[in-house]
Design a protein around this motif. Structure first.
Motif, PDB file in Angstrom:
ATOM      1  N   ASP A   1      12.064   9.904  47.689  1.00  0.00           N
ATOM      2  CA  ASP A   1      13.150  10.679  47.090  1.00  0.00           C
ATOM      3  C   ASP A   1      14.170   9.706  46.483  1.00  0.00           C
ATOM      4  OD1 ASP A   1      15.964  11.953  47.262  1.00  0.00           O
ATOM      5  OD2 ASP A   1      14.621  13.674  47.525  1.00  0.00           O
ATOM      6  N   ALA A   2      14.277   9.713  45.165  1.00  0.00           N
ATOM      7  CA  ALA A   2      15.152   8.763  44.467  1.00  0.00           C
ATOM      8  C   ALA A   2      16.620   8.954  44.834  1.00  0.00           C
ATOM      9  CB  ALA A   2      14.964   8.888  42.956  1.00  0.00           C
ATOM     10  N   VAL A   3      17.042  10.196  45.007  1.00  0.00           N
ATOM     11  CA  VAL A   3      18.443  10.458  45.365  1.00  0.00           C
ATOM     12  C   VAL A   3      18.734   9.884  46.746  1.00  0.00           C
ATOM     13  CG1 VAL A   3      20.139  12.272  45.872  1.00  0.00           C
ATOM     14  CG2 VAL A   3      18.608  12.501  43.898  1.00  0.00           C
ATOM     15  N   LEU A   4      17.821  10.107  47.698  1.00  0.00           N
ATOM     16  CA  LEU A   4      18.002   9.564  49.045  1.00  0.00           C
ATOM     17  C   LEU A   4      18.005   8.038  49.015  1.00  0.00           C
ATOM     18  CD1 LEU A   4      18.307   9.801  52.073  1.00  0.00           C
ATOM     19  CD2 LEU A   4      15.821  10.139  52.228  1.00  0.00           C
ATOM     20  N   LEU A   5      17.139   7.456  48.235  1.00  0.00           N
ATOM     21  CA  LEU A   5      17.096   5.998  48.120  1.00  0.00           C
ATOM     22  C   LEU A   5      18.438   5.444  47.646  1.00  0.00           C
ATOM     23  CD1 LEU A   5      15.618   3.263  48.131  1.00  0.00           C
ATOM     24  CD2 LEU A   5      14.873   3.778  45.793  1.00  0.00           C
ATOM     25  N   HIS A   6      19.008   6.052  46.614  1.00  0.00           N
ATOM     26  CA  HIS A   6      20.289   5.577  46.090  1.00  0.00           C
ATOM     27  C   HIS A   6      21.413   5.752  47.106  1.00  0.00           C
ATOM     28  CE1 HIS A   6      18.345   6.073  41.990  1.00  0.00           C
ATOM     29  NE2 HIS A   6      18.636   4.792  42.091  1.00  0.00           N
ATOM     30  N   ARG A   7      21.408   6.882  47.787  1.00  0.00           N
ATOM     31  CA  ARG A   7      22.439   7.104  48.799  1.00  0.00           C
ATOM     32  C   ARG A   7      22.282   6.118  49.958  1.00  0.00           C
ATOM     33  NH1 ARG A   7      23.328  13.645  49.487  1.00  0.00           N
ATOM     34  NH2 ARG A   7      23.729  14.072  47.290  1.00  0.00           N
ATOM     35  N   ALA A   8      21.069   5.937  50.419  1.00  0.00           N
ATOM     36  CA  ALA A   8      20.823   5.029  51.546  1.00  0.00           C
ATOM     37  C   ALA A   8      21.170   3.591  51.180  1.00  0.00           C
ATOM     38  CB  ALA A   8      19.368   5.143  52.002  1.00  0.00           C
ATOM     39  N   ARG A   9      20.863   3.187  49.954  1.00  0.00           N
ATOM     40  CA  ARG A   9      21.209   1.828  49.540  1.00  0.00           C
ATOM     41  C   ARG A   9      22.719   1.655  49.395  1.00  0.00           C
ATOM     42  NH1 ARG A   9      19.800  -1.868  51.378  1.00  0.00           N
ATOM     43  NH2 ARG A   9      20.935  -3.041  49.809  1.00  0.00           N
ATOM     44  N   SER A  10      23.421   2.709  48.998  1.00  0.00           N
ATOM     45  CA  SER A  10      24.883   2.642  48.950  1.00  0.00           C
ATOM     46  C   SER A  10      25.437   2.404  50.349  1.00  0.00           C
ATOM     47  CB  SER A  10      25.467   3.940  48.394  1.00  0.00           C
ATOM     48  OG  SER A  10      25.113   4.120  47.058  1.00  0.00           O
ATOM     49  N   GLN A  11      24.909   3.145  51.303  1.00  0.00           N
ATOM     50  CA  GLN A  11      25.342   2.993  52.689  1.00  0.00           C
ATOM     51  C   GLN A  11      24.962   1.607  53.224  1.00  0.00           C
ATOM     52  OE1 GLN A  11      22.928   4.833  55.611  1.00  0.00           O
ATOM     53  NE2 GLN A  11      24.633   5.279  56.993  1.00  0.00           N
ATOM     54  N   ALA A  12      23.740   1.183  52.955  1.00  0.00           N
ATOM     55  CA  ALA A  12      23.272  -0.114  53.455  1.00  0.00           C
ATOM     56  C   ALA A  12      24.047  -1.267  52.823  1.00  0.00           C
ATOM     57  CB  ALA A  12      21.779  -0.268  53.195  1.00  0.00           C
ATOM     58  N   ASN A  13      24.336  -1.163  51.544  1.00  0.00           N
ATOM     59  CA  ASN A  13      25.106  -2.212  50.876  1.00  0.00           C
ATOM     60  C   ASN A  13      26.477  -2.345  51.518  1.00  0.00           C
ATOM     61  OD1 ASN A  13      27.066  -3.090  48.524  1.00  0.00           O
ATOM     62  ND2 ASN A  13      25.030  -3.865  48.016  1.00  0.00           N
ATOM     63  N   PHE A  14      27.092  -1.223  51.836  1.00  0.00           N
ATOM     64  CA  PHE A  14      28.367  -1.226  52.537  1.00  0.00           C
ATOM     65  C   PHE A  14      28.217  -1.943  53.873  1.00  0.00           C
ATOM     66  CE2 PHE A  14      32.507   0.973  52.969  1.00  0.00           C
ATOM     67  CZ  PHE A  14      32.759   0.752  54.319  1.00  0.00           C
ATOM     68  N   ALA A  15      27.190  -1.573  54.630  1.00  0.00           N
ATOM     69  CA  ALA A  15      26.967  -2.156  55.960  1.00  0.00           C
ATOM     70  C   ALA A  15      26.646  -3.643  55.895  1.00  0.00           C
ATOM     71  CB  ALA A  15      25.843  -1.403  56.668  1.00  0.00           C
ATOM     72  N   GLU A  16      26.075  -4.088  54.790  1.00  0.00           N
ATOM     73  CA  GLU A  16      25.717  -5.498  54.639  1.00  0.00           C
ATOM     74  C   GLU A  16      26.930  -6.384  54.356  1.00  0.00           C
ATOM     75  OE1 GLU A  16      21.349  -4.302  52.796  1.00  0.00           O
ATOM     76  OE2 GLU A  16      22.897  -5.071  51.460  1.00  0.00           O
ATOM     77  N   TYR A  17      27.920  -5.884  53.653  1.00  0.00           N
ATOM     78  CA  TYR A  17      29.041  -6.703  53.220  1.00  0.00           C
ATOM     79  C   TYR A  17      30.338  -6.488  53.993  1.00  0.00           C
ATOM     80  CZ  TYR A  17      26.357  -8.309  49.237  1.00  0.00           C
ATOM     81  OH  TYR A  17      25.413  -8.898  48.458  1.00  0.00           O
ATOM     82  N   VAL A  18      30.693  -5.251  54.253  1.00  0.00           N
ATOM     83  CA  VAL A  18      32.025  -4.945  54.782  1.00  0.00           C
ATOM     84  C   VAL A  18      32.305  -5.577  56.144  1.00  0.00           C
ATOM     85  CG1 VAL A  18      33.566  -3.072  55.511  1.00  0.00           C
ATOM     86  CG2 VAL A  18      32.347  -2.928  53.328  1.00  0.00           C
ATOM     87  N   PRO A  19      31.397  -5.494  57.124  1.00  0.00           N
ATOM     88  CA  PRO A  19      31.743  -6.104  58.425  1.00  0.00           C
ATOM     89  C   PRO A  19      32.019  -7.604  58.335  1.00  0.00           C
ATOM     90  CG  PRO A  19      29.894  -4.618  58.675  1.00  0.00           C
ATOM     91  CD  PRO A  19      30.137  -4.764  57.196  1.00  0.00           C
ATOM     92  N   PHE A  20      31.229  -8.326  57.574  1.00  0.00           N
ATOM     93  CA  PHE A  20      31.410  -9.769  57.436  1.00  0.00           C
ATOM     94  C   PHE A  20      32.731 -10.087  56.735  1.00  0.00           C
ATOM     95  CE2 PHE A  20      30.199 -13.930  55.409  1.00  0.00           C
ATOM     96  CZ  PHE A  20      30.255 -14.668  56.580  1.00  0.00           C
ATOM     97  N   ILE A  21      33.036  -9.324  55.693  1.00  0.00           N
ATOM     98  CA  ILE A  21      34.292  -9.537  54.973  1.00  0.00           C
ATOM     99  C   ILE A  21      35.483  -9.212  55.876  1.00  0.00           C
ATOM    100  CG2 ILE A  21      35.733  -8.728  53.055  1.00  0.00           C
ATOM    101  CD1 ILE A  21      33.099  -8.457  51.432  1.00  0.00           C
ATOM    102  N   LEU A  22      35.401  -8.130  56.647  1.00  0.00           N
ATOM    103  CA  LEU A  22      36.488  -7.803  57.575  1.00  0.00           C
ATOM    104  C   LEU A  22      36.687  -8.916  58.598  1.00  0.00           C
ATOM    105  CD1 LEU A  22      36.017  -3.980  58.255  1.00  0.00           C
ATOM    106  CD2 LEU A  22      37.939  -5.092  57.087  1.00  0.00           C
ATOM    107  N   LEU A  23      35.601  -9.496  59.058  1.00  0.00           N
ATOM    108  CA  LEU A  23      35.698 -10.609  59.991  1.00  0.00           C
ATOM    109  C   LEU A  23      36.430 -11.792  59.345  1.00  0.00           C
ATOM    110  CD1 LEU A  23      34.971 -11.995  62.679  1.00  0.00           C
ATOM    111  CD2 LEU A  23      32.817 -12.658  61.619  1.00  0.00           C
ATOM    112  N   LEU A  24      36.031 -12.156  58.134  1.00  0.00           N
ATOM    113  CA  LEU A  24      36.681 -13.265  57.432  1.00  0.00           C
ATOM    114  C   LEU A  24      38.169 -13.002  57.201  1.00  0.00           C
ATOM    115  CD1 LEU A  24      34.077 -14.238  54.685  1.00  0.00           C
ATOM    116  CD2 LEU A  24      34.740 -15.603  56.662  1.00  0.00           C
ATOM    117  N   VAL A  25      38.480 -11.815  56.708  1.00  0.00           N
ATOM    118  CA  VAL A  25      39.884 -11.496  56.416  1.00  0.00           C
ATOM    119  C   VAL A  25      40.678 -11.401  57.716  1.00  0.00           C
ATOM    120  CG1 VAL A  25      41.455  -9.823  55.363  1.00  0.00           C
ATOM    121  CG2 VAL A  25      39.310 -10.375  54.221  1.00  0.00           C
TER     122      VAL A  25
END
Length: 132
Positions: free
Chosen positions: A41-65
């Motif tokens: 499902d292309a819509v699910l893929l895009h939504r899941a990647r949006s969520q995963a991209n957030f999970a990949e970057y935000v925690p590390f950036i919050l730690l640094l900041v």
């Protein structure tokens, strides 16, 4: 050491945003009847990647900041980094669901990830400079 209260506040807002992304993914999983993966499902893929991209970057950036703030960085720098991160993370999902090569895809997806990379790099360099 100072408690990173600004980072904690933005972290709470970003956690709510992540919760919204997670609900957005779950809603599509339910409507598309997909329990695992994206089920093609292309819509699910895009939504899941949006969520995963957030999970990949935000925690590390919050730690640094947070480390930067705890090490005594100015409130203006910390606010600036976290506002840019928040705006970038809000924009990104709108670009992920945009038609390919559309202006919205370039502005939101591209702008969102560029903002995220900029915060990551500036926070890392600022922290290194404070530690040297």
């Amino acid at each position: 050491m100072v408690f990173p209260s600004l980072t904690a506040s933005y972290g709470a807002v970003l956690a709510l945003l992540f919760s919204g992304l997670s609900i957005w993914v779950m809603a599509r999983r339910l409507s598309a009847n997909v329990l695992h993966g994206d089920g093609g499902d292309a819509v699910l893929l895009h939504r899941a990647r949006s969520q995963a991209n957030f999970a990949e970057y935000v925690p590390f950036i919050l730690l640094l900041v947070g480390l930067l703030e705890a090490h005594g960085a100015g409130r203006t720098l910390v606010h600036g980094l976290l506002i840019v991160l928040l705006v970038g993370r809000v924009l990104h999902p709108f670009g992920m669901t945009a038609p390919a090569n559309s202006p919205r895809q370039f502005a939101c997806r591209g702008g969102g990830i560029l903002a995220t990379f900029a915060v990551l790099i500036v926070a890392a360099v600022a922290l290194l400079l404070r530690l040297s």
